[in-house]
Design a protein around this motif. Structure first.
Motif, PDB file in Angstrom:
ATOM      1  N   PHE A 194       6.945   4.228  -3.940  1.00  0.00           N
ATOM      2  CA  PHE A 194       7.638   5.504  -4.122  1.00  0.00           C
ATOM      3  C   PHE A 194       7.039   6.370  -5.234  1.00  0.00           C
ATOM      4  CE2 PHE A 194      11.129   3.148  -1.987  1.00  0.00           C
ATOM      5  CZ  PHE A 194      11.295   4.016  -0.909  1.00  0.00           C
ATOM      6  N   ASN A 195       6.077   5.824  -5.979  1.00  0.00           N
ATOM      7  CA  ASN A 195       5.428   6.615  -7.029  1.00  0.00           C
ATOM      8  C   ASN A 195       3.959   6.916  -6.728  1.00  0.00           C
ATOM      9  OD1 ASN A 195       7.243   7.088  -9.559  1.00  0.00           O
ATOM     10  ND2 ASN A 195       7.705   4.988  -8.910  1.00  0.00           N
ATOM     11  N   LEU A 196       3.492   6.568  -5.529  1.00  0.00           N
ATOM     12  CA  LEU A 196       2.091   6.808  -5.185  1.00  0.00           C
ATOM     13  C   LEU A 196       1.721   8.282  -5.267  1.00  0.00           C
ATOM     14  CD1 LEU A 196       1.542   4.345  -2.196  1.00  0.00           C
ATOM     15  CD2 LEU A 196       0.434   4.255  -4.435  1.00  0.00           C
ATOM     16  N   GLU A 197       2.530   9.136  -4.670  1.00  0.00           N
ATOM     17  CA  GLU A 197       2.221  10.573  -4.676  1.00  0.00           C
ATOM     18  C   GLU A 197       2.271  11.142  -6.081  1.00  0.00           C
ATOM     19  OE1 GLU A 197       4.825  12.477  -1.935  1.00  0.00           O
ATOM     20  OE2 GLU A 197       3.860  11.613  -0.164  1.00  0.00           O
ATOM     21  N   GLU A 257      -2.669   9.667  -0.395  1.00  0.00           N
ATOM     22  CA  GLU A 257      -3.482   9.389   0.793  1.00  0.00           C
ATOM     23  C   GLU A 257      -3.443   7.925   1.205  1.00  0.00           C
ATOM     24  OE1 GLU A 257      -6.303   8.709  -2.665  1.00  0.00           O
ATOM     25  OE2 GLU A 257      -4.665  10.075  -2.147  1.00  0.00           O
ATOM     26  N   VAL A 258      -3.030   7.019   0.302  1.00  0.00           N
ATOM     27  CA  VAL A 258      -2.986   5.595   0.653  1.00  0.00           C
ATOM     28  C   VAL A 258      -1.578   5.152   1.051  1.00  0.00           C
ATOM     29  CG1 VAL A 258      -4.883   5.094  -0.930  1.00  0.00           C
ATOM     30  CG2 VAL A 258      -2.521   4.771  -1.701  1.00  0.00           C
ATOM     31  N   LYS A 259      -0.638   6.079   1.023  1.00  0.00           N
ATOM     32  CA  LYS A 259       0.758   5.706   1.260  1.00  0.00           C
ATOM     33  C   LYS A 259       0.978   5.132   2.657  1.00  0.00           C
ATOM     34  CE  LYS A 259       5.367   7.317   0.016  1.00  0.00           C
ATOM     35  NZ  LYS A 259       6.162   8.441  -0.525  1.00  0.00           N
ATOM     36  N   LYS A 260       0.328   5.727   3.659  1.00  0.00           N
ATOM     37  CA  LYS A 260       0.526   5.246   5.029  1.00  0.00           C
ATOM     38  C   LYS A 260      -0.048   3.842   5.214  1.00  0.00           C
ATOM     39  CE  LYS A 260      -3.599   7.580   6.876  1.00  0.00           C
ATOM     40  NZ  LYS A 260      -4.091   8.526   7.912  1.00  0.00           N
ATOM     41  N   TYR A 261      -1.186   3.551   4.551  1.00  0.00           N
ATOM     42  CA  TYR A 261      -1.768   2.209   4.623  1.00  0.00           C
ATOM     43  C   TYR A 261      -0.859   1.192   3.917  1.00  0.00           C
ATOM     44  CZ  TYR A 261      -5.904   4.957   5.801  1.00  0.00           C
ATOM     45  OH  TYR A 261      -6.787   5.845   6.380  1.00  0.00           O
ATOM     46  N   LYS A 287       2.416   1.454   3.512  1.00  0.00           N
ATOM     47  CA  LYS A 287       3.617   1.251   4.314  1.00  0.00           C
ATOM     48  C   LYS A 287       3.356   0.263   5.449  1.00  0.00           C
ATOM     49  CE  LYS A 287       7.134   3.796   6.935  1.00  0.00           C
ATOM     50  NZ  LYS A 287       7.570   5.137   7.396  1.00  0.00           N
ATOM     51  N   LYS A 288       2.222   0.434   6.114  1.00  0.00           N
ATOM     52  CA  LYS A 288       1.872  -0.463   7.222  1.00  0.00           C
ATOM     53  C   LYS A 288       1.682  -1.891   6.718  1.00  0.00           C
ATOM     54  CE  LYS A 288      -0.957   1.272  10.168  1.00  0.00           C
ATOM     55  NZ  LYS A 288      -2.208   1.765  10.821  1.00  0.00           N
ATOM     56  N   LEU A 336       5.155  -3.466   5.843  1.00  0.00           N
ATOM     57  CA  LEU A 336       5.952  -3.779   7.033  1.00  0.00           C
ATOM     58  C   LEU A 336       5.393  -5.005   7.768  1.00  0.00           C
ATOM     59  CD1 LEU A 336       6.717  -0.208   8.440  1.00  0.00           C
ATOM     60  CD2 LEU A 336       8.264  -1.758   7.211  1.00  0.00           C
ATOM     61  N   VAL A 337       4.062  -5.095   7.869  1.00  0.00           N
ATOM     62  CA  VAL A 337       3.440  -6.259   8.499  1.00  0.00           C
ATOM     63  C   VAL A 337       3.739  -7.522   7.694  1.00  0.00           C
ATOM     64  CG1 VAL A 337       1.226  -7.351   9.054  1.00  0.00           C
ATOM     65  CG2 VAL A 337       1.629  -4.950   9.640  1.00  0.00           C
ATOM     66  N   THR A 338       3.694  -7.406   6.362  1.00  0.00           N
ATOM     67  CA  THR A 338       3.983  -8.545   5.493  1.00  0.00           C
ATOM     68  C   THR A 338       5.419  -9.025   5.675  1.00  0.00           C
ATOM     69  OG1 THR A 338       2.404  -7.723   3.843  1.00  0.00           O
ATOM     70  CG2 THR A 338       4.004  -9.365   3.105  1.00  0.00           C
ATOM     71  N   VAL A 339       6.359  -8.085   5.694  1.00  0.00           N
ATOM     72  CA  VAL A 339       7.775  -8.436   5.876  1.00  0.00           C
ATOM     73  C   VAL A 339       7.980  -9.119   7.228  1.00  0.00           C
ATOM     74  CG1 VAL A 339      10.100  -7.509   6.180  1.00  0.00           C
ATOM     75  CG2 VAL A 339       8.650  -6.651   4.331  1.00  0.00           C
ATOM     76  N   ALA A 340       7.358  -8.572   8.270  1.00  0.00           N
ATOM     77  CA  ALA A 340       7.478  -9.160   9.610  1.00  0.00           C
ATOM     78  C   ALA A 340       6.918 -10.577   9.630  1.00  0.00           C
ATOM     79  CB  ALA A 340       6.759  -8.283  10.632  1.00  0.00           C
ATOM     80  N   PHE A 341       5.771 -10.771   8.991  1.00  0.00           N
ATOM     81  CA  PHE A 341       5.146 -12.101   8.932  1.00  0.00           C
ATOM     82  C   PHE A 341       6.077 -13.097   8.247  1.00  0.00           C
ATOM     83  CE2 PHE A 341       2.778 -15.278   6.560  1.00  0.00           C
ATOM     84  CZ  PHE A 341       1.954 -15.817   7.535  1.00  0.00           C
TER      85      PHE A 341
END
Length: 332
Positions: free
Chosen positions: A176-179, A185-189, A191-192, A195-200
């Motif tokens: 939440f403090n990236l911007e 510019e790295v926020k979308k990476y 987030k992905k 989310l993948v880590t949580v799913a794993f």
């Protein structure tokens, strides 16, 4: 004078100076020189380079994490006693176990630390340090992904809820403090990745995560132990006063489950207020400075402060003291 009280170097000097004085008052010269070394390491972080320290944390967490995974898999120690590993047998009542439901218990990961909670704190720092490099590499680094995955698995197998909470808060704080720190510019990476880590974790480690969370209630032993300890502390608060009941920085009865309670017990109200002022001044200055290199260290300190609400090892065990002072050093 007002600006002086806002300066984190002033508060760090006051904090270090007072604990050194308290060590001398206690006539504990070994403790005095031990504190001196710790403070020196904390201040030398800027000299050796933050990235070197971050790399060291990643390697240390990985080594301990892999040992911890092996311990959980085998349900006993790996025989690495020469490296400081504890002797671990699931039948030993002194060994930390996690309840999985029914009559099932499992040995928690220790790594090369004296307790799973301490390992949890170290792995939390390792995960945040790995995140630092992932951000720097814009999430394009294969080996870092491997380290990231191993560390998350190791973290869950410590069964340390305070470390889980610290890691979750630390990761979200960075996200939440990236911007704000010019890293939008790295926020979308990011987030992905999260989310993948949580799913794993939910898919492959839900068996460890869910029962541990479900056992958290007011009737749980660890909860009642901390609540009763707080009650005993408040009933003896007058014994500690302004300068505490004597500095030791080790496990010594009465023992309270919390960094802040232990600081107040050993260093009194003055040392506790100085420590809180130091943490506040570091956050205030680094959030104002907006250098991205301080974003992850801020999350590290925030996570350790959260762990300090529930665990005492940041003050009573040398590995914990090292973690705390190292996190302060990364922000100085």
């Amino acid at each position: 004078m007002v600006n002086l009280f806002k300066n984190y170097l002033f508060w760090f000097s006051a904090f270090g100076g007072l604990i050194l004085i308290l060590a001398l008052v206690a006539w504990d010269f070994y403790l005095f020189f031990k504190i001196l070394v710790w403070l020196g390491i904390s201040l030398s972080v800027g000299l050796v380079g933050r990235e070197f320290v971050m790399g060291f944390l990643v390697v240390a967490a990985l080594v301990n994490g892999l040992v911890g995974v092996g311990q959980v898999f085998l349900q006993h120690d790996l025989g690495l006693y020469f490296l400081g590993e504890s002797r671990l047998e699931i039948v030993d009542k002194k060994v930390a176990l996690a309840y999985l439901g029914g009559d099932s218990f499992i040995l928690r990961a220790y790594g090369l630390t004296p307790h799973p909670n301490v390992l949890g704190g170290l792995i939390f720092l390792g995960i945040m340090a790995t995140l630092y490099f992932l951000i720097k590499k814009r999430f394009k680094a294969g080996l870092l992904w491997v380290a990231w995955l191993i560390l998350w698995v190791s973290l869950i197998l410590t069964f340390s809820r305070s470390a889980w909470l610290a890691t979750l808060v630390g990761v979200l704080f960075v996200y939440f403090n990236l911007e704000r720190f010019g890293l939008g510019e790295v926020k979308k990476y990011f987030k992905k990745t999260f989310l993948v880590t949580v799913a794993f974790i939910l898919v492959f480690l839900g068996w460890a995560l869910v029962p541990r969370i479900n056992t958290l209630s007011l009737n749980n032993f660890t909860v009642t132990e901390r609540v009763s300890g707080l009650g005993f502390f408040t009933s003896n608060i007058s014994n500690y006063g302004f300068f505490g009941g004597g500095l030791s920085l080790r496990i010594k009865q009465p023992l309270y489950h919390g960094l802040y309670l232990m600081i107040f017990k050993e260093g009194g109200l003055v040392l506790l207020l100085i420590f809180l002022a130091l943490a506040r001044s570091l956050f205030r200055e680094r959030m104002r400075f907006l250098d991205w290199r301080f974003l992850v260290p801020l999350a590290m300190l925030l996570g350790l402060l959260i762990i300090g609400l529930f665990d005492h090892y940041l003050w009573t065990i040398r590995q914990g003291v090292g973690m705390l002072l190292l996190s302060l050093g990364l922000l100085i």
